[in-house]
Design a protein around this motif. Structure first.
Motif, PDB file in Angstrom:
ATOM      1  N   UNK A 127      32.261  50.077  40.263  1.00 51.34           N
ATOM      2  CA  UNK A 127      31.940  48.174  40.295  1.00 51.34           C
ATOM      3  C   UNK A 127      32.351  48.716  42.089  1.00 51.34           C
ATOM      4  N   UNK A 128      33.364  49.287  42.752  1.00 54.30           N
ATOM      5  CA  UNK A 128      34.021  49.377  44.126  1.00 54.30           C
ATOM      6  C   UNK A 128      32.785  50.046  44.820  1.00 54.30           C
ATOM      7  N   UNK A 129      32.351  50.879  44.001  1.00 57.25           N
ATOM      8  CA  UNK A 129      31.554  51.957  44.894  1.00 57.25           C
ATOM      9  C   UNK A 129      30.455  50.693  44.958  1.00 57.25           C
ATOM     10  N   UNK A 130      30.504  49.859  44.443  1.00 56.10           N
ATOM     11  CA  UNK A 130      28.589  49.372  45.132  1.00 56.10           C
ATOM     12  C   UNK A 130      29.652  48.036  45.368  1.00 56.10           C
ATOM     13  N   UNK A 131      30.434  48.006  46.092  1.00 59.11           N
ATOM     14  CA  UNK A 131      30.851  47.201  47.021  1.00 59.11           C
ATOM     15  C   UNK A 131      30.903  45.637  46.006  1.00 59.11           C
ATOM     16  N   UNK A 132      31.008  45.341  44.764  1.00 62.02           N
ATOM     17  CA  UNK A 132      31.007  44.281  44.112  1.00 62.02           C
ATOM     18  C   UNK A 132      32.889  43.764  43.992  1.00 62.02           C
ATOM     19  N   UNK A 133      32.660  42.773  44.665  1.00 67.20           N
ATOM     20  CA  UNK A 133      33.730  41.755  44.822  1.00 67.20           C
ATOM     21  C   UNK A 133      34.242  41.068  43.660  1.00 67.20           C
ATOM     22  N   UNK A 134      35.215  40.821  42.751  1.00 75.36           N
ATOM     23  CA  UNK A 134      35.177  40.927  41.556  1.00 75.36           C
ATOM     24  C   UNK A 134      36.854  39.526  42.422  1.00 75.36           C
ATOM     25  N   UNK A 135      36.168  38.275  42.281  1.00 74.54           N
ATOM     26  CA  UNK A 135      36.973  36.699  42.063  1.00 74.54           C
ATOM     27  C   UNK A 135      37.879  36.536  41.125  1.00 74.54           C
ATOM     28  N   UNK A 136      37.329  36.594  39.884  1.00 75.48           N
ATOM     29  CA  UNK A 136      37.928  36.147  38.685  1.00 75.48           C
ATOM     30  C   UNK A 136      37.865  37.592  37.116  1.00 75.48           C
ATOM     31  N   UNK A 137      39.204  38.503  37.490  1.00 83.41           N
ATOM     32  CA  UNK A 137      39.107  38.838  36.436  1.00 83.41           C
ATOM     33  C   UNK A 137      39.391  38.192  34.838  1.00 83.41           C
ATOM     34  N   UNK A 138      38.565  38.054  33.808  1.00 81.46           N
ATOM     35  CA  UNK A 138      39.275  37.693  32.231  1.00 81.46           C
ATOM     36  C   UNK A 138      39.365  38.183  31.502  1.00 81.46           C
ATOM     37  N   UNK A 139      40.325  38.198  30.539  1.00 80.07           N
ATOM     38  CA  UNK A 139      39.986  39.717  29.100  1.00 80.07           C
ATOM     39  C   UNK A 139      40.188  38.337  28.045  1.00 80.07           C
ATOM     40  N   UNK A 140      39.323  39.212  26.892  1.00 77.48           N
ATOM     41  CA  UNK A 140      40.421  38.802  25.566  1.00 77.48           C
ATOM     42  C   UNK A 140      41.811  39.028  25.810  1.00 77.48           C
ATOM     43  N   UNK A 141      41.953  38.019  24.645  1.00 72.08           N
ATOM     44  CA  UNK A 141      44.033  39.052  24.555  1.00 72.08           C
ATOM     45  C   UNK A 141      44.765  40.080  23.980  1.00 72.08           C
ATOM     46  N   UNK A 142      43.377  40.845  23.155  1.00 74.71           N
ATOM     47  CA  UNK A 142      43.543  41.925  22.601  1.00 74.71           C
ATOM     48  C   UNK A 142      43.432  42.764  23.165  1.00 74.71           C
ATOM     49  N   UNK A 143      44.974  43.895  23.014  1.00 75.41           N
ATOM     50  CA  UNK A 143      44.967  44.810  23.755  1.00 75.41           C
ATOM     51  C   UNK A 143      43.974  45.938  24.730  1.00 75.41           C
ATOM     52  N   UNK A 144      43.161  46.264  23.350  1.00 72.99           N
ATOM     53  CA  UNK A 144      41.923  46.920  23.678  1.00 72.99           C
ATOM     54  C   UNK A 144      41.041  46.843  25.231  1.00 72.99           C
ATOM     55  N   UNK A 145      40.481  44.916  24.863  1.00 73.50           N
ATOM     56  CA  UNK A 145      39.974  44.858  26.391  1.00 73.50           C
ATOM     57  C   UNK A 145      41.626  45.225  27.561  1.00 73.50           C
ATOM     58  N   UNK A 146      42.621  43.580  27.094  1.00 75.96           N
ATOM     59  CA  UNK A 146      43.628  43.973  28.216  1.00 75.96           C
ATOM     60  C   UNK A 146      43.724  44.990  28.954  1.00 75.96           C
ATOM     61  N   UNK A 147      43.941  46.125  27.995  1.00 72.36           N
ATOM     62  CA  UNK A 147      45.001  47.476  28.967  1.00 72.36           C
ATOM     63  C   UNK A 147      43.813  48.027  29.550  1.00 72.36           C
ATOM     64  N   UNK A 148      41.988  47.649  29.504  1.00 74.71           N
ATOM     65  CA  UNK A 148      40.648  48.513  29.573  1.00 74.71           C
ATOM     66  C   UNK A 148      40.694  47.292  31.176  1.00 74.71           C
ATOM     67  N   UNK A 149      40.548  46.257  31.518  1.00 71.28           N
ATOM     68  CA  UNK A 149      40.945  45.388  32.428  1.00 71.28           C
ATOM     69  C   UNK A 149      41.903  45.795  33.587  1.00 71.28           C
ATOM     70  N   UNK A 150      42.901  46.238  32.703  1.00 72.60           N
ATOM     71  CA  UNK A 150      44.208  45.858  33.834  1.00 72.60           C
ATOM     72  C   UNK A 150      43.956  47.874  34.360  1.00 72.60           C
ATOM     73  N   UNK A 151      43.444  48.359  33.723  1.00 73.24           N
ATOM     74  CA  UNK A 151      42.957  49.965  34.510  1.00 73.24           C
ATOM     75  C   UNK A 151      42.441  50.523  35.574  1.00 73.24           C
ATOM     76  N   UNK A 152      41.182  49.100  35.715  1.00 76.14           N
ATOM     77  CA  UNK A 152      39.814  48.551  35.709  1.00 76.14           C
ATOM     78  C   UNK A 152      40.350  48.800  37.149  1.00 76.14           C
ATOM     79  N   UNK A 153      41.603  48.265  37.098  1.00 74.40           N
ATOM     80  CA  UNK A 153      42.279  48.248  38.888  1.00 74.40           C
ATOM     81  C   UNK A 153      41.524  47.170  39.785  1.00 74.40           C
ATOM     82  N   UNK A 154      40.839  46.439  39.052  1.00 81.39           N
ATOM     83  CA  UNK A 154      39.889  45.476  39.950  1.00 81.39           C
ATOM     84  C   UNK A 154      40.648  43.919  40.524  1.00 81.39           C
ATOM     85  N   UNK A 155      41.939  43.682  39.853  1.00 81.03           N
ATOM     86  CA  UNK A 155      42.790  43.370  40.596  1.00 81.03           C
ATOM     87  C   UNK A 155      43.210  42.323  39.583  1.00 81.03           C
ATOM     88  N   UNK A 156      44.283  41.299  39.459  1.00 79.50           N
ATOM     89  CA  UNK A 156      44.776  40.705  38.250  1.00 79.50           C
ATOM     90  C   UNK A 156      43.946  40.014  37.371  1.00 79.50           C
TER      91      UNK A 156
END
Length: 112
Positions: free
Chosen positions: A1-30
């Motif tokens: 995502x970063x390499x493609x230069x895509x800006x992420x304004x909203x990072x939404x996740x399922x509350x399930x641990x697997x999804x939420x931790x994946x979203x956090x580890x992506x480092x694209x924002x809160x």
């Protein structure tokens, strides 16, 4: 995502641990937990309502803003009509009336 230069304004996740931790580890924002993205594989009756809520939330965003959703394949399939493989990124456009158009997908290779 970063390499493609895509800006992420909203990072939404399922509350399930697997999804939420994946979203956090992506480092694209809160990361914001959104219950509409929780899996409904066991409670299929929730699917229509959650999918409509997701469409409405996306349609309500200003057209210049992007959202990145981390969810489950059952949710993604209900939203796009196409069942992704685990880890696949689906790129969609949502119109103001909530119509979802699948533009393409990116398969993300797993690493050990």
């Amino acid at each position: 995502v970063r390499a493609a230069g895509v800006t992420i304004d909203h990072l939404w996740s399922s509350a399930y641990c697997r999804c939420f931790e994946t979203a956090e580890l992506m480092g694209l924002g809160p990361v914001e937990k959104r219950s509409m993205l929780n899996s409904f594989i066991v409670q299929r009756w929730r699917g229509v309502g959650q999918t409509e809520e997701t469409k409405a939330a996306l349609a309500a965003l200003p057209p210049e803003e992007t959202a990145f959703l981390v969810t489950h394949n059952v949710n993604a399939e209900a939203l796009t009509g196409d069942r992704p493989i685990s880890g696949e990124i689906q790129v969609v456009r949502v119109s103001e009336d909530g119509t979802v158009e699948l533009l393409g997908s990116v398969e993300v290779p797993f690493t050990d």
